[in-house]
Design an enzyme around this catalytic site. Structure first.
Site, PDB file in Angstrom:
ATOM      1  N   SER A 192      22.235 114.528  37.027  1.00 29.29           N
ATOM      2  CA  SER A 192      22.857 114.920  38.287  1.00 29.29           C
ATOM      3  C   SER A 192      24.351 114.619  38.294  1.00 29.29           C
ATOM      4  O   SER A 192      24.840 113.754  37.557  1.00 29.29           O
ATOM      5  CB  SER A 192      22.196 114.178  39.453  1.00 29.29           C
ATOM      6  OG  SER A 192      20.813 114.397  39.451  1.00 29.29           O
TER       7      SER A 192
HETATM    8  N1  SAH Z   1      17.333 111.386  37.715  1.00 30.06           N
HETATM    9  C1  SAH Z   1      17.796 112.146  36.555  1.00 30.06           C
HETATM   10  C2  SAH Z   1      18.042 113.602  36.865  1.00 30.06           C
HETATM   11  C3  SAH Z   1      16.770 114.272  37.000  1.00 30.06           C
HETATM   12  S1  SAH Z   1      16.732 116.032  36.861  1.00 30.06           S
HETATM   13  C4  SAH Z   1      19.042 111.517  35.948  1.00 30.06           C
HETATM   14  O1  SAH Z   1      19.591 110.561  36.514  1.00 30.06           O
HETATM   15  O2  SAH Z   1      19.444 111.979  34.873  1.00 30.06           O
HETATM   16  C5  SAH Z   1      15.035 116.216  37.300  1.00 30.06           C
HETATM   17  C6  SAH Z   1      14.035 115.714  36.276  1.00 30.06           C
HETATM   18  O3  SAH Z   1      12.756 115.830  36.883  1.00 30.06           O
HETATM   19  C7  SAH Z   1      13.986 116.526  34.993  1.00 30.06           C
HETATM   20  O4  SAH Z   1      14.164 115.665  33.898  1.00 30.06           O
HETATM   21  C8  SAH Z   1      12.573 117.117  34.996  1.00 30.06           C
HETATM   22  O5  SAH Z   1      11.994 117.204  33.711  1.00 30.06           O
HETATM   23  C9  SAH Z   1      11.817 116.143  35.883  1.00 30.06           C
HETATM   24  N2  SAH Z   1      10.609 116.662  36.558  1.00 30.06           N
HETATM   25  C10 SAH Z   1      10.385 117.905  37.059  1.00 30.06           C
HETATM   26  N3  SAH Z   1       9.174 117.965  37.638  1.00 30.06           N
HETATM   27  C11 SAH Z   1       8.614 116.727  37.493  1.00 30.06           C
HETATM   28  C12 SAH Z   1       7.365 116.154  37.891  1.00 30.06           C
HETATM   29  N4  SAH Z   1       6.433 116.855  38.536  1.00 30.06           N
HETATM   30  N5  SAH Z   1       7.145 114.842  37.586  1.00 30.06           N
HETATM   31  C13 SAH Z   1       8.078 114.102  36.933  1.00 30.06           C
HETATM   32  N6  SAH Z   1       9.263 114.594  36.539  1.00 30.06           N
HETATM   33  C14 SAH Z   1       9.531 115.891  36.813  1.00 30.06           C
END
Ligand code: SAH
Length: 214
Positions: A65
């Site tokens: 993000s």
């Molecule tokens: N918090 C992260 C950014 C996350 S982007 C950081 O600081 O870098 C969103 C993430 O959610 C992605 O890596 C994606 O693979 C994950 N994601 C999507 N759906 C999900 C689910 N149902 N359960 C767990 N993770 C999920």
């Protein structure tokens, strides 16, 4: 080669930028940002952009993000020393690491990631900033993580149509959930306070862009 000292200075600049933008306010959170250099969480091929205030690709079409968004969400979550926090979407591990610094050694962060490669990367990344209180779990965040429940607070870092029911159940009464929720025009970042098992107070923090929760 990218100069390491230069990168640490750039982190100081990023923190100053987020303070003057009015998003970083709480001393404990500011300190956590300072102790969590973003260049340790970005892909090597994006290293020169680590301190630009923009989201960057991780892998599989996912992103780390934008620092501005991480600051807004962390301030809204207000993680305090000793708290146990659940995160959905570990990604690079950057957001989890910042929360890990805020809750300290007596606190704990459980972060769930759906993609095994990202779970592995985030797990390695959080160790780079010497955190032992952040645990990455490979799985579907929509299930929460009952083994460690209840949680003081939860942060969801991918956009959902609604906050998963199991997550609401696993957060304590008096606890808080910060999440981007889809609506008919886009995504809104919302803060939900769990007043009782059936009573919730909701605050809208405005529009943001997130990858979808799958
Ligand atoms: N918090 C992260 C950014 C996350 S982007 C950081 O600081 O870098 C969103 C993430 O959610 C992605 O890596 C994606 O693979 C994950 N994601 C999507 N759906 C999900 C689910 N149902 N359960 C767990 N993770 C999920």
């Amino acid at each position: 080669m990218v100069d390491k000292m230069n990168l640490l200075e750039k982190n100081e600049f990023l923190v100053k930028h987020l303070i003057s933008a009015g998003v970083l306010k709480t001393p404990r959170i500011i300190e956590a940002f300072k102790k969590t250099p973003r260049h340790l969480f970005v892909r090597k091929d994006y290293l020169s952009h680590a301190y630009d205030d923009i989201p960057l690709p991780t892998y599989l079409g996912q992103t780390i993000s934008q620092p501005y968004t991480v600051a807004v969400m962390t301030e809204a979550l207000n993680p305090k020393p000793g708290e146990k926090i659940l995160e959905l979407g570990a990604g690079s591990g950057y957001q989890a690491a910042i929360i890990g610094k805020c809750v300290g050694t007596k606190g704990k962060v459980i972060t769930i990631e759906l993609e095994s490669s990202l779970a592995e990367i985030s797990s390695k990344n959080v160790k780079k900033v010497k955190l032992k209180n952040v645990r990455v779990i490979l799985g579907d965040g929509k299930e929460g993580y009952p083994k460690e429940a209840p949680y003081d607070k939860c942060i969801i870092t991918a956009a959902c149509d609604e906050i998963p029911k199991k997550v609401i159940e696993q957060v304590k009464t008096g606890g808080r959930i910060v999440a981007p929720v889809n609506n008919f025009i886009g995504q809104k970042l919302i803060v939900v306070d769990k007043i009782s098992e059936t009573e919730f107070k909701k605050e809208d923090l405005g529009s943001f862009v997130f990858v979808p929760l799958r």
